[in-house]
Design a protein around this motif. Sequence first.
Motif, PDB file in Angstrom:
ATOM      1  N   LEU A  92      44.088  51.983  58.482  1.00  0.00           N
ATOM      2  CA  LEU A  92      44.152  50.815  57.619  1.00  0.00           C
ATOM      3  C   LEU A  92      42.729  50.437  57.240  1.00  0.00           C
ATOM      4  O   LEU A  92      41.860  50.307  58.106  1.00  0.00           O
ATOM      5  N   THR A  93      42.468  50.307  55.945  1.00  0.00           N
ATOM      6  CA  THR A  93      41.126  49.962  55.485  1.00  0.00           C
ATOM      7  C   THR A  93      41.211  48.928  54.365  1.00  0.00           C
ATOM      8  O   THR A  93      42.244  48.809  53.697  1.00  0.00           O
ATOM      9  N   ILE A  94      40.108  48.205  54.166  1.00  0.00           N
ATOM     10  CA  ILE A  94      40.057  47.278  53.037  1.00  0.00           C
ATOM     11  C   ILE A  94      39.988  48.089  51.754  1.00  0.00           C
ATOM     12  O   ILE A  94      39.080  48.912  51.572  1.00  0.00           O
ATOM     13  N   TYR A 110      44.253  28.720  41.980  1.00  0.00           N
ATOM     14  CA  TYR A 110      43.421  27.527  42.139  1.00  0.00           C
ATOM     15  C   TYR A 110      43.258  26.809  40.799  1.00  0.00           C
ATOM     16  O   TYR A 110      43.377  25.575  40.713  1.00  0.00           O
ATOM     17  N   GLU A 111      42.984  27.585  39.772  1.00  0.00           N
ATOM     18  CA  GLU A 111      42.798  26.995  38.437  1.00  0.00           C
ATOM     19  C   GLU A 111      44.072  26.321  37.930  1.00  0.00           C
ATOM     20  O   GLU A 111      44.020  25.345  37.183  1.00  0.00           O
ATOM     21  N   LYS A 112      45.213  26.847  38.366  1.00  0.00           N
ATOM     22  CA  LYS A 112      46.494  26.264  37.970  1.00  0.00           C
ATOM     23  C   LYS A 112      46.889  25.084  38.864  1.00  0.00           C
ATOM     24  O   LYS A 112      47.866  24.386  38.583  1.00  0.00           O
ATOM     25  N   GLY A 113      46.140  24.897  39.947  1.00  0.00           N
ATOM     26  CA  GLY A 113      46.461  23.813  40.863  1.00  0.00           C
ATOM     27  C   GLY A 113      47.520  24.159  41.892  1.00  0.00           C
ATOM     28  O   GLY A 113      48.060  23.276  42.560  1.00  0.00           O
ATOM     29  N   TYR A 114      47.802  25.466  42.062  1.00  0.00           N
ATOM     30  CA  TYR A 114      48.829  25.890  43.012  1.00  0.00           C
ATOM     31  C   TYR A 114      48.302  25.935  44.443  1.00  0.00           C
ATOM     32  O   TYR A 114      49.074  25.806  45.396  1.00  0.00           O
ATOM     33  N   VAL A 115      46.997  26.165  44.609  1.00  0.00           N
ATOM     34  CA  VAL A 115      46.368  26.188  45.933  1.00  0.00           C
ATOM     35  C   VAL A 115      45.152  25.270  45.904  1.00  0.00           C
ATOM     36  O   VAL A 115      44.591  24.971  44.835  1.00  0.00           O
ATOM     37  N   SER A 116      44.709  24.840  47.096  1.00  0.00           N
ATOM     38  CA  SER A 116      43.638  23.847  47.164  1.00  0.00           C
ATOM     39  C   SER A 116      42.233  24.437  47.123  1.00  0.00           C
ATOM     40  O   SER A 116      41.261  23.713  46.906  1.00  0.00           O
ATOM     41  N   TYR A 117      42.091  25.748  47.342  1.00  0.00           N
ATOM     42  CA  TYR A 117      40.771  26.377  47.282  1.00  0.00           C
ATOM     43  C   TYR A 117      40.951  27.862  46.949  1.00  0.00           C
ATOM     44  O   TYR A 117      41.974  28.471  47.291  1.00  0.00           O
ATOM     45  N   PRO A 118      39.944  28.479  46.290  1.00  0.00           N
ATOM     46  CA  PRO A 118      40.080  29.874  45.852  1.00  0.00           C
ATOM     47  C   PRO A 118      39.449  30.893  46.795  1.00  0.00           C
ATOM     48  O   PRO A 118      39.649  32.100  46.606  1.00  0.00           O
ATOM     49  N   GLU A 119      38.697  30.439  47.792  1.00  0.00           N
ATOM     50  CA  GLU A 119      37.962  31.361  48.638  1.00  0.00           C
ATOM     51  C   GLU A 119      38.892  32.308  49.412  1.00  0.00           C
ATOM     52  O   GLU A 119      40.016  31.944  49.743  1.00  0.00           O
ATOM     53  N   ILE A 120      38.357  33.494  49.704  1.00  0.00           N
ATOM     54  CA  ILE A 120      39.123  34.497  50.444  1.00  0.00           C
ATOM     55  C   ILE A 120      38.884  34.319  51.939  1.00  0.00           C
ATOM     56  O   ILE A 120      37.787  34.540  52.434  1.00  0.00           O
ATOM     57  N   THR A 121      39.907  33.917  52.629  1.00  0.00           N
ATOM     58  CA  THR A 121      39.875  33.765  54.082  1.00  0.00           C
ATOM     59  C   THR A 121      40.302  35.085  54.723  1.00  0.00           C
ATOM     60  O   THR A 121      40.820  35.979  54.035  1.00  0.00           O
ATOM     61  N   PRO A 122      40.108  35.225  56.031  1.00  0.00           N
ATOM     62  CA  PRO A 122      40.581  36.447  56.698  1.00  0.00           C
ATOM     63  C   PRO A 122      42.077  36.680  56.494  1.00  0.00           C
ATOM     64  O   PRO A 122      42.519  37.832  56.382  1.00  0.00           O
ATOM     65  N   GLU A 123      42.838  35.590  56.432  1.00  0.00           N
ATOM     66  CA  GLU A 123      44.290  35.725  56.227  1.00  0.00           C
ATOM     67  C   GLU A 123      44.590  36.271  54.840  1.00  0.00           C
ATOM     68  O   GLU A 123      45.483  37.121  54.666  1.00  0.00           O
ATOM     69  N   ARG A 124      43.867  35.795  53.838  1.00  0.00           N
ATOM     70  CA  ARG A 124      44.067  36.296  52.478  1.00  0.00           C
ATOM     71  C   ARG A 124      43.537  37.725  52.339  1.00  0.00           C
ATOM     72  O   ARG A 124      44.132  38.553  51.645  1.00  0.00           O
ATOM     73  N   GLU A 125      42.425  37.999  53.000  1.00  0.00           N
ATOM     74  CA  GLU A 125      41.854  39.345  52.963  1.00  0.00           C
ATOM     75  C   GLU A 125      42.813  40.369  53.572  1.00  0.00           C
ATOM     76  O   GLU A 125      42.838  41.532  53.162  1.00  0.00           O
ATOM     77  N   LYS A 126      43.623  39.921  54.523  1.00  0.00           N
ATOM     78  CA  LYS A 126      44.590  40.803  55.185  1.00  0.00           C
ATOM     79  C   LYS A 126      45.493  41.516  54.173  1.00  0.00           C
ATOM     80  O   LYS A 126      45.892  42.662  54.378  1.00  0.00           O
ATOM     81  N   MET A 127      45.786  40.848  53.067  1.00  0.00           N
ATOM     82  CA  MET A 127      46.678  41.434  52.064  1.00  0.00           C
ATOM     83  C   MET A 127      46.010  42.563  51.279  1.00  0.00           C
ATOM     84  O   MET A 127      46.671  43.255  50.496  1.00  0.00           O
ATOM     85  N   ALA A 128      44.698  42.747  51.471  1.00  0.00           N
ATOM     86  CA  ALA A 128      43.973  43.837  50.814  1.00  0.00           C
ATOM     87  C   ALA A 128      43.696  44.991  51.767  1.00  0.00           C
ATOM     88  O   ALA A 128      43.028  45.954  51.400  1.00  0.00           O
ATOM     89  N   ILE A 129      44.199  44.900  52.992  1.00  0.00           N
ATOM     90  CA  ILE A 129      44.018  45.980  53.967  1.00  0.00           C
ATOM     91  C   ILE A 129      45.223  46.914  53.864  1.00  0.00           C
ATOM     92  O   ILE A 129      46.341  46.559  54.266  1.00  0.00           O
ATOM     93  N   LEU A 130      44.988  48.089  53.304  1.00  0.00           N
ATOM     94  CA  LEU A 130      46.078  49.016  52.980  1.00  0.00           C
ATOM     95  C   LEU A 130      45.915  50.333  53.736  1.00  0.00           C
ATOM     96  O   LEU A 130      44.818  50.681  54.166  1.00  0.00           O
ATOM     97  N   PRO A 131      47.016  51.078  53.868  1.00  0.00           N
ATOM     98  CA  PRO A 131      46.907  52.423  54.464  1.00  0.00           C
ATOM     99  C   PRO A 131      45.984  53.299  53.620  1.00  0.00           C
ATOM    100  O   PRO A 131      46.036  53.263  52.385  1.00  0.00           O
ATOM    101  N   GLU A 132      45.149  54.060  54.269  1.00  0.00           N
ATOM    102  CA  GLU A 132      44.218  54.940  53.575  1.00  0.00           C
ATOM    103  C   GLU A 132      44.974  55.933  52.703  1.00  0.00           C
ATOM    104  O   GLU A 132      45.960  56.532  53.131  1.00  0.00           O
ATOM    105  N   GLY A 133      44.524  56.073  51.454  1.00  0.00           N
ATOM    106  CA  GLY A 133      45.160  57.008  50.535  1.00  0.00           C
ATOM    107  C   GLY A 133      46.297  56.406  49.730  1.00  0.00           C
ATOM    108  O   GLY A 133      46.920  57.098  48.924  1.00  0.00           O
ATOM    109  N   SER A 134      46.557  55.132  49.951  1.00  0.00           N
ATOM    110  CA  SER A 134      47.665  54.493  49.228  1.00  0.00           C
ATOM    111  C   SER A 134      47.205  53.961  47.877  1.00  0.00           C
ATOM    112  O   SER A 134      46.010  53.854  47.593  1.00  0.00           O
TER     113      SER A 134
END
Length: 271
Positions: A92-94, A110-134
């Motif tokens: 699994l890699t970023i 964030y721009e639409k007002g759906y979330v309170s901040y746009p920064e990438i937290t570790p939890e949000r970054e988790k969604m970019a950790i994919l199986p290698e070669g995918s």
Amino acid sequence: MEERIEIITIGKEILIGRTQDTNSHWLCRRIIALGGFVKRVIIVDDEIKEIVEALNIAFKDKSRVIITTGGLGPTSDDKTLEAVAKFASCKLTINQEALEFVKSRYKYFYEKGYVSYPEITPEREKMAILPEGSKLLSNPVGAAPGVALKHKGCWIFSIPGVPKEMKAIFENSIINMLKDIIGKKFFLEKTIKSGIEDESKLAPLLKILAKEFPAIYIKSHPLHFAHKVDIELSFSSSGDEKEEVKRRIDNSINRFKELIEGKHQNHDGGR
């Protein structure tokens, strides 16, 4: 030859009855309409061991395509991609493309007002950790991208469990890949009234039809026992040529009508 497809629905919320699995029903309808063949649908818990076991079973059964739904979010119980990586024996890699995608989605939210901040937290970054070669599958509705991974000739498509996101990714990304895998096929289904009120009376006729028309899937749809019930029958089939599929279904329906007439004649003649 029909390409075998399996669907693995992931989520404890489904197993405990909190959420209904409408995704599998929708996927089956779409896949069949493409001429595909869904061999099995299974629901498993949010546990890596359970997901890996389901993937192994599907792979050993020679599935050409495995579709998983659910478990791609930012929380600790979203473990689908970890299980896919373990099944395929890859890291699994970023994924930089996925990371940019997640960043752009949270900026938009964030721009639409759906979330309170746009920064990438570790939890949000988790969604970019994919199986290698995918390969990333863009999500036009949510923040979690879908993922496509080819493993030893088997395609694994992992998509979110939120129905709107699942449908959008399937229609925008997966459907064209499936068409290439399945090939150009046609699916047709016709439904008729059987003229019979008791499914047990239909059974011997359907047995004859199944033997005479092995390429036709015939299903009776009884609703309840009552006076003046007329059980519906659906006749469906898929193939390379539209006219051939239509002819096959029409022939099976005509044969059913012949059997019905013969049954009624025999019954009346015995009175």
